[in-house]
Write a protein that holds these residues in place. Structure first.
Motif, short mmCIF file in Angstrom:
data_model
loop_
_atom_site.label_atom_id
_atom_site.label_comp_id
_atom_site.label_asym_id
_atom_site.label_seq_id
_atom_site.Cartn_x
_atom_site.Cartn_y
_atom_site.Cartn_z
N GLY A 227 0.61 -1.24 -0.17
CA GLY A 227 -0.04 0.00 -0.20
C GLY A 227 0.83 1.09 0.05
N GLU A 228 1.52 1.55 1.27
CA GLU A 228 2.30 2.75 1.24
C GLU A 228 3.75 2.81 0.60
OE1 GLU A 228 2.36 4.52 5.11
OE2 GLU A 228 0.49 3.78 5.36
N GLN A 229 4.02 3.81 0.21
CA GLN A 229 5.42 4.12 -0.56
C GLN A 229 6.15 5.20 0.26
OE1 GLN A 229 4.84 4.71 -4.64
NE2 GLN A 229 3.43 3.25 -4.76
N PRO A 230 7.38 4.75 0.49
CA PRO A 230 8.18 5.84 1.12
C PRO A 230 8.93 6.89 0.10
CG PRO A 230 9.71 3.88 0.78
CD PRO A 230 8.28 3.56 0.53
N GLU A 231 9.01 7.98 0.36
CA GLU A 231 9.48 9.08 -0.44
C GLU A 231 10.96 8.86 -0.20
OE1 GLU A 231 7.24 12.61 -0.86
OE2 GLU A 231 9.14 13.40 -1.98
N VAL A 232 11.70 8.87 -1.51
CA VAL A 232 12.96 8.75 -1.48
C VAL A 232 13.46 10.21 -1.69
CG1 VAL A 232 15.12 7.78 -2.88
CG2 VAL A 232 12.87 6.61 -2.42
N GLY A 233 14.37 10.68 -0.66
CA GLY A 233 15.12 11.91 -0.71
C GLY A 233 16.45 11.78 -1.18
N ALA A 234 17.08 13.02 -0.85
CA ALA A 234 18.70 12.93 -1.24
C ALA A 234 19.38 12.12 -0.39
CB ALA A 234 19.27 14.31 -1.24
N GLY A 235 20.43 11.48 -0.94
CA GLY A 235 21.30 10.49 -0.26
C GLY A 235 20.37 9.16 0.10
N GLN A 236 19.19 9.00 -0.33
CA GLN A 236 18.51 7.70 0.08
C GLN A 236 18.15 6.88 -0.89
OE1 GLN A 236 14.80 9.93 1.82
NE2 GLN A 236 15.78 9.77 3.91
N ALA A 237 17.94 5.63 -0.53
CA ALA A 237 17.42 4.77 -1.52
C ALA A 237 16.24 3.87 -0.90
CB ALA A 237 18.57 3.85 -2.10
N ALA A 238 15.45 3.40 -1.74
CA ALA A 238 14.23 2.24 -1.33
C ALA A 238 14.67 1.27 -1.80
CB ALA A 238 12.96 2.84 -1.58
N ARG A 239 14.71 0.03 -1.22
CA ARG A 239 14.74 -1.45 -1.99
C ARG A 239 13.33 -1.54 -2.71
NH1 ARG A 239 16.58 -6.88 1.24
NH2 ARG A 239 14.42 -6.54 2.07
N ILE A 240 13.73 -1.99 -3.94
CA ILE A 240 12.43 -2.13 -4.66
C ILE A 240 12.57 -3.26 -5.46
CG2 ILE A 240 13.49 -0.93 -6.63
CD1 ILE A 240 10.55 0.37 -7.39
N MET A 241 11.03 -4.04 -5.66
CA MET A 241 11.01 -5.06 -6.22
C MET A 241 10.63 -5.05 -7.88
SD MET A 241 12.01 -6.70 -3.51
CE MET A 241 12.59 -5.65 -2.12
N THR A 242 10.76 -6.28 -8.56
CA THR A 242 10.34 -5.95 -9.75
C THR A 242 8.56 -5.95 -9.92
OG1 THR A 242 12.11 -7.67 -10.38
CG2 THR A 242 10.13 -7.42 -12.13
#
Lengths: 446, 446
Positions: free
Chosen positions: B97-112
């Protein structure tokens, strides 16, 4: 199959070729045990017994025409001008119990398929007689129910015939003891007709495999429902159920299972009772939520896998699309399971290349692969393909012109393009580029 | 269709060609009315509506890889020696459902397949990172359930990517408003997959026709039973039911009906409720017990036939095998009925040439005929054929060699030979003899 319990993170060094993976599958999948089926339930199945003819066909000498059963001497030299006049002693119809004996100067009216009555030597077609009406030649008989008197009186015969004329001899089709069909025959309509004709009500065949199809992914929504943010419709379970049926299977669509290893494991366990083969899509790659891999790698540990001979191995293939694949067996009956990638085009191509042959191997069919052809590449620019991988592109094959034109791109999500393709263009591992006009191999779909 | 009530005895003058009879059938049979079916029930059917894409596919920008969603500026110039170090702020999984917001210097692990989260511009495949483990490059992620800490901490990125790298753009497969499939498309597995992908749970198609198959003849015994004197096994109802299914129909085998006009008439009337097409075998020739002709010619008299537009016409065709044929419509719904001759080979050939096209016309399929090919006649002696008739001989076609070899003789009772044929050799009306080596037309069966 080797253990895979430790491969999630480090991966396996070995990258499997398409041929190696296919050989592993076809080397493991055994044809289903034969069962005795009613004839029409055996359509499309492979016969596992040589079928011998128990009784000759036709089982008795019978007429190939509607006409008169006669003795040939009685009508020697007959003509329209000087007809032979015979006494009609009755009818011989197909399936009629008693038969009249035809004596000298006599004839019995006889119908196609009816047994040649005792005393008769040949059949004169009704068109070569006056049909008992005392006028010129006729073109048929009047219905017995409307004109019962047709079975008596006199008939004028206008032409002589030789002995056995218009008589089908007993055993002229097949003889008792002949082999009607050999083991390995695929039963289509004419073969089912032959089996019925020789009196077989049931036949021993390998049954159609029961294939359970499930897609995995918490993002999947049943078509016809509403999509929420981040969701997509489940298409794989529909496409692959249809493809499994087309391959000859009895297919059960379980639908989408959420990305939860325990749920997936228990769903598969529940389904095993009606599965000769399980096909899953999604959850086989290198992500942190690839639950098929997680559930089936850890469910049976490596030791369990060795002990009972079952276990699913997850692999990287030198293939595009279709790189991540799982194969092995599961459950107490070692039911084969193929775990396909989740992208719709990847899963469909994987089905065609790996699952369809497995389904047909389970049926014991002699030819498990789709037909292939060579075609000239009709394209505006060269096709590029990653070196070392076998690539399957979607194409429109034109048999008349002997050409194939790519539809859509290489993207594994292009399901719209797939729906307008009738072939897969094969770009081999050692080829990185294919020029327009080049000769390519195509796999013919449908 | 003209009246036939007076034709039993005198016959009709006109001998129909194969083409005339076929044209009459295809000119009379109308495609079935469309109905809305569940997707998987529509397999093999013809779509009658243009299907428009309601929502673009993919419905949102999403990742084509398992990896990390990043801002490209943060990883410019990154290498294995000098990795970019980003703070992992969480996971983006498909269907979450929810998604994190990716800021500078950040990464979100993401799946296909997961949506590209806000702030992120591209995806770095996990293989181009240390996977958050602080060591060298990895080949995959650890399962979230086993290692939830993977969704936090730091990740070292070893390669830069451009904006939109490994991102599948919203609408890159199909766009809302595009035509997904055109009316007239036959629905195979990939088309069903596309319809599911765009959210269609049901679809409007012409249904499979329901074909009722019955054989007639008092001599017929069910396979598996005992034969009495003068009896034979019913094979036609089995062969033609199988052939109807192969043509795409839902087929009901009624089995053998005795040679009694009243019984036949009432059996047909009973069956009409589940019939889009009725096929009978036997009883159509010039004999005194040809009950199909008798029942269907007299049941509706000539006047009735004209009044309600229905009626069966019995004909002689310039065809071998298959000379006597009946065609017309019957009952309150003017259900089409084809009355085929009773010899097994005649009825099967008649089915292939006349009934199969009718079944496929009812389905609205674009191509109703079997494919044909040209082949070189491989035979020891010339084939002879009656002048003025189109002859269909059974043959073994070898596509590789481009040859066809006759199997069995011309006899219409040779059901054993038929079961070993894969083609019909067509000898045209104007040809009385075909020499070995001659070029002939073949109809490819199955």
């Amino acid at each position: 199959m080797s253990s895979s319990a430790t491969t999630e993170v480090t991966g396996q060094d070995h990258v499997w070729s398409v041929s190696e993976h296919l050989d592993d599958i076809l080397g493991s999948v055994r044809p289903l045990e034969p069962i005795e089926l009613q004839l029409l339930d055996a359509q499309g199945c492979v016969l596992v017994e040589d079928v011998t003819v128990p009784v000759s066909l036709p089982p008795f000498d019978n007429s190939s025409m509607d006409g008169y059963a006669v003795r040939v001497a009685d009508i020697a030299g007959a003509s329209e001008e000087f007809p032979a006049v015979l006494t009609v002693i009755g009818d011989v119809a197909a399936g009629q119990g008693e038969q009249p004996e035809v004596g000298a100067g006599q004839a019995a009216r006889i119908m196609t398929g009816a047994p040649l009555p005792p005393g008769a030597e040949a059949v004169v077609p009704v068109e070569w007689t006056d049909g008992g009406l005392g006028e010129g030649p006729v073109s048929g008989m009047r219905a017995h129910s409307a004109a019962p008197e047709g079975a008596s009186g006199e008939v004028r015969v206008h032409r002589p015939v030789e002995a056995r004329a218009h008589v089908r001899a007993r055993g002229s089709d097949v003889r008792a003891g002949d082999r009607a069909l050999a083991a390995g025959t695929v039963l289509g309509a004419p073969q089912i007709g032959l089996l019925a004709a020789i009196g077989r009500g049931t036949v021993k065949v390998r049954p159609r495999p029961r294939v359970v199809v499930m897609s995995t992914g918490s993002e999947l929504v049943q078509p016809g429902e509403e999509l929420a943010e981040g969701q997509i419709f489940d298409s794989n379970s529909f496409a692959l159920t249809a493809a499994a049926r087309e391959a000859g299977a009895i297919a059960y669509r379980v639908g989408a299972v959420a990305d939860d290893a325990e749920t997936l494991r228990s769903t598969i366990e529940d389904q095993l009772i009606r599965a000769d083969l399980v096909v899953t899509t999604g959850g086989v790659s290198v992500g942190a939520y690839d639950v098929v891999k997680e559930a089936l790698s850890s469910g049976g540990s490596a030791e369990d896998g060795v002990e009972d001979g079952s276990g699913i191995e997850f692999r990287k293939l030198a293939m595009q699309p279709g790189k991540p694949q799982g194969f092995g067996s599961i459950g107490p009956d070692h039911t084969p399971l193929l775990a396909l990638p989740g992208n719709p085009v990847s899963s469909y191509v994987s089905f065609e290349i790996f699952v369809r042959p497995a389904v047909r191997a389970l049926m014991g069919l002699p030819d498990v692969h789709r037909p292939t052809a060579r075609a000239e590449l009709a394209a505006d620019k060269a096709l590029t393909s990653p070196a070392g991988k076998r690539q399957f592109l979607r194409g429109q094959y034109d048999a008349e012109a002997g050409t194939v034109r790519p539809v859509g791109g290489a993207g594994s999500h292009l399901v719209a393009a797939l729906a307008h393709a009738n072939a897969l263009i094969v770009v081999p591992e050692d080829t990185a580029s294919v020029e327009p006009g080049a000769d390519v191999e195509v796999v013919l779909l449908g």
